[in-house]
Design an enzyme around this catalytic site. Structure first.
Site, PDB file in Angstrom:
ATOM      1  N   HIS A  37       0.820  -1.229   0.000  1.00 49.43           N
ATOM      2  CA  HIS A  37       0.000   0.000   0.000  1.00 49.43           C
ATOM      3  C   HIS A  37       0.848   1.272   0.000  1.00 49.43           C
ATOM      4  O   HIS A  37       0.328   2.367  -0.230  1.00 49.43           O
ATOM      5  CB  HIS A  37      -0.928   0.040   1.217  1.00 49.43           C
ATOM      6  CG  HIS A  37      -1.979  -1.019   1.207  1.00 49.43           C
ATOM      7  ND1 HIS A  37      -2.820  -1.215   0.138  1.00 49.43           N
ATOM      8  CD2 HIS A  37      -2.327  -1.951   2.133  1.00 49.43           C
ATOM      9  CE1 HIS A  37      -3.644  -2.224   0.407  1.00 49.43           C
ATOM     10  NE2 HIS A  37      -3.364  -2.691   1.612  1.00 49.43           N
TER      11      HIS A  37
ATOM     12  N   ASP B 192      -2.394 -10.574  -2.642  1.00 54.50           N
ATOM     13  CA  ASP B 192      -3.014 -10.105  -1.388  1.00 54.50           C
ATOM     14  C   ASP B 192      -4.461  -9.699  -1.713  1.00 54.50           C
ATOM     15  O   ASP B 192      -4.737  -9.206  -2.811  1.00 54.50           O
ATOM     16  CB  ASP B 192      -2.229  -8.899  -0.857  1.00 54.50           C
ATOM     17  CG  ASP B 192      -2.672  -8.463   0.523  1.00 54.50           C
ATOM     18  OD1 ASP B 192      -1.987  -8.812   1.500  1.00 54.50           O
ATOM     19  OD2 ASP B 192      -3.705  -7.761   0.626  1.00 54.50           O
TER      20      ASP B 192
ATOM     21  N   HIS C 133      -6.138  -7.266  -0.720  1.00 51.95           N
ATOM     22  CA  HIS C 133      -6.280  -5.815  -0.903  1.00 51.95           C
ATOM     23  C   HIS C 133      -5.517  -5.379  -2.149  1.00 51.95           C
ATOM     24  O   HIS C 133      -4.474  -5.941  -2.476  1.00 51.95           O
ATOM     25  CB  HIS C 133      -5.739  -5.067   0.320  1.00 51.95           C
ATOM     26  CG  HIS C 133      -6.411  -5.452   1.607  1.00 51.95           C
ATOM     27  ND1 HIS C 133      -5.902  -6.418   2.452  1.00 51.95           N
ATOM     28  CD2 HIS C 133      -7.558  -5.005   2.177  1.00 51.95           C
ATOM     29  CE1 HIS C 133      -6.710  -6.555   3.499  1.00 51.95           C
ATOM     30  NE2 HIS C 133      -7.726  -5.724   3.357  1.00 51.95           N
TER      31      HIS C 133
ATOM     32  N   ASP D 186      -4.506 -13.010   2.945  1.00 52.67           N
ATOM     33  CA  ASP D 186      -5.766 -12.543   3.526  1.00 52.67           C
ATOM     34  C   ASP D 186      -6.976 -12.743   2.614  1.00 52.67           C
ATOM     35  O   ASP D 186      -8.077 -12.334   2.967  1.00 52.67           O
ATOM     36  CB  ASP D 186      -5.645 -11.082   4.002  1.00 52.67           C
ATOM     37  CG  ASP D 186      -4.888 -10.200   3.032  1.00 52.67           C
ATOM     38  OD1 ASP D 186      -4.607 -10.644   1.898  1.00 52.67           O
ATOM     39  OD2 ASP D 186      -4.580  -9.045   3.408  1.00 52.67           O
TER      40      ASP D 186
END
Ligand code: ZN
Length: 345
Positions: free
Chosen positions: A128, A165, A167, A252
């Site tokens: 991120h 991931d 996200h 995740d």
């Protein structure tokens, strides 16, 4: 085949956002449990390597000097909140240097021929973090530092970054958005934090076509996930002919993860690992994975233990739960969006 390499450093466990945010999901125990489980299994035969600190010059391959200074000074002054999710304490600076340094050293070792396969089990995560901004638990973009170093310091022309991931890897996307020397492919849940990564966005300028976002709705399981992986990611990856494959390996998207709503099995990650082994073996190129998210610590350890032996060729990948028949709506849309850039479908 050479012994695969496992990079880690104890400093990665000293970063603890709970100092400022009790109940924060990114805990040192994520790594503690992972390393305990791996140690019980003799590290699955992987050779352990120390993760050195990245230099500030190495961080600046992917970040602005102002951002690097901001993180250093905030930590030096005792730390605090960067945003509602992202916190640093005094030890976070050194932890983050080792996390980025692991990814950078992994790349150096792979490109020096010290191994063909490596994993960096580090935190804080990176994907991120944008060039000039920490966010989403991430301080420096570990995988981006590694990819940028592969290009700037080792002369590579094509690096593939796969981000599985759950996200969206907004930071990695932003850092390489206008470059064609990194092909960034992200599978992620939408809607979900950070709210970026629509299918429509493909990069810009000379980087147009070199960002592939594959968002999936909450509730997505292995069938749709692997269909996108096999019908879009894999053909684009082969056509790009990368010289190095790096993976933002978050776990995740697992059904048990508390932060998201995808429904992958532990075995799904091993299936993806099998695909990456195929891809990199066929092209005789190195493969490096860098840990990102995964917030059920037992499941995180279980997933890493399922993935590593398949990557190393010691176990066959498990059978997919469902064999895709026909083409789903999401895959059709993704092929329509990216088929002009890559030979898909
Ligand atoms: Zn994540």
């Amino acid at each position: 085949m050479s012994v695969p390499l496992y990079f880690s450093d104890p400093a990665c466990m000293t970063h603890d956002p709970r100092e400022f945010s009790p109940g924060h999901p990114d805990t040192p125990e994520r790594l503690l449990v992972l390393e305990r489980v791996l140690a019980e299994r003799d590290w699955l035969g992987w050779a352990r390597r120390a993760a050195p600190r990245a230099s500030e010059a190495e961080l600046e391959l992917a970040h602005t000097p102002a951002h690097v200074r901001f993180i250093r000074e905030l930590c030096e002054h005792g730390g605090g909140a960067i945003d509602a999710d992202t916190f640093v304490g005094r030890p976070s600076w050194v932890a983050a240097l080792h996390a980025a340094g692991a990814a950078r050293e992994l790349t150096r070792a792979l490109l020096a021929g010290e191994g063909q396969l490596a994993f960096a089990g580090v935190r804080p995560s990176g994907h991120h973090a944008e060039a000039g901004r920490a966010m989403g638990f991430c301080l420096f973009n570990n995988v981006a530092v590694a990819a940028a170093a592969a290009i700037a310091e080792h002369g590579l022309e094509r690096v593939l970054v796969i981000d599985w991931d759950v996200h969206h890897g907004n930071g990695t996307e932003q850092i390489f958005a206008s470059r064609s020397d990194v092909l960034f492919v992200s599978l992620h849940q939408a809607p979900l934090y950070p709210g970026t990564g629509p299918l429509e966005y493909v990069g810009e300028g000379p980087g147009e076509g070199y960002t592939i976002n594959l968002p999936v709705p909450p509730g997505t399981g292995e069938g749709v996930w692997m269909e996108l992986f096999d019908r879009v990611l894999m053909p684009a990856a082969r056509a790009y002919a990368p010289q190095l494959v790096l993976v933002s390996a978050g776990f995740d998207a697992h059904a048990a993860d508390p932060l998201a709503g995808c429904l992958l099995r532990t075995e799904t990650f091993a299936i993806m690992a099998g695909r990456l082994r195929e891809l990199t073996l066929a092209a005789a190129i190195p493969l490096g994975l860098v840990l990102e998210g995964g917030y059920d610590r037992d499941v995180l350890a279980e997933c890493v233990c399922a993935v590593l032996p398949v990557l190393a060729g010691e176990q066959e990948p498990p059978a997919p739960l469902v064999t895709a028949s026909g083409t789903g709506r999401l895959t059709e849309r993704a092929i329509a969006r990216h088929g002009g850039y890559w030979p898909l479908g």
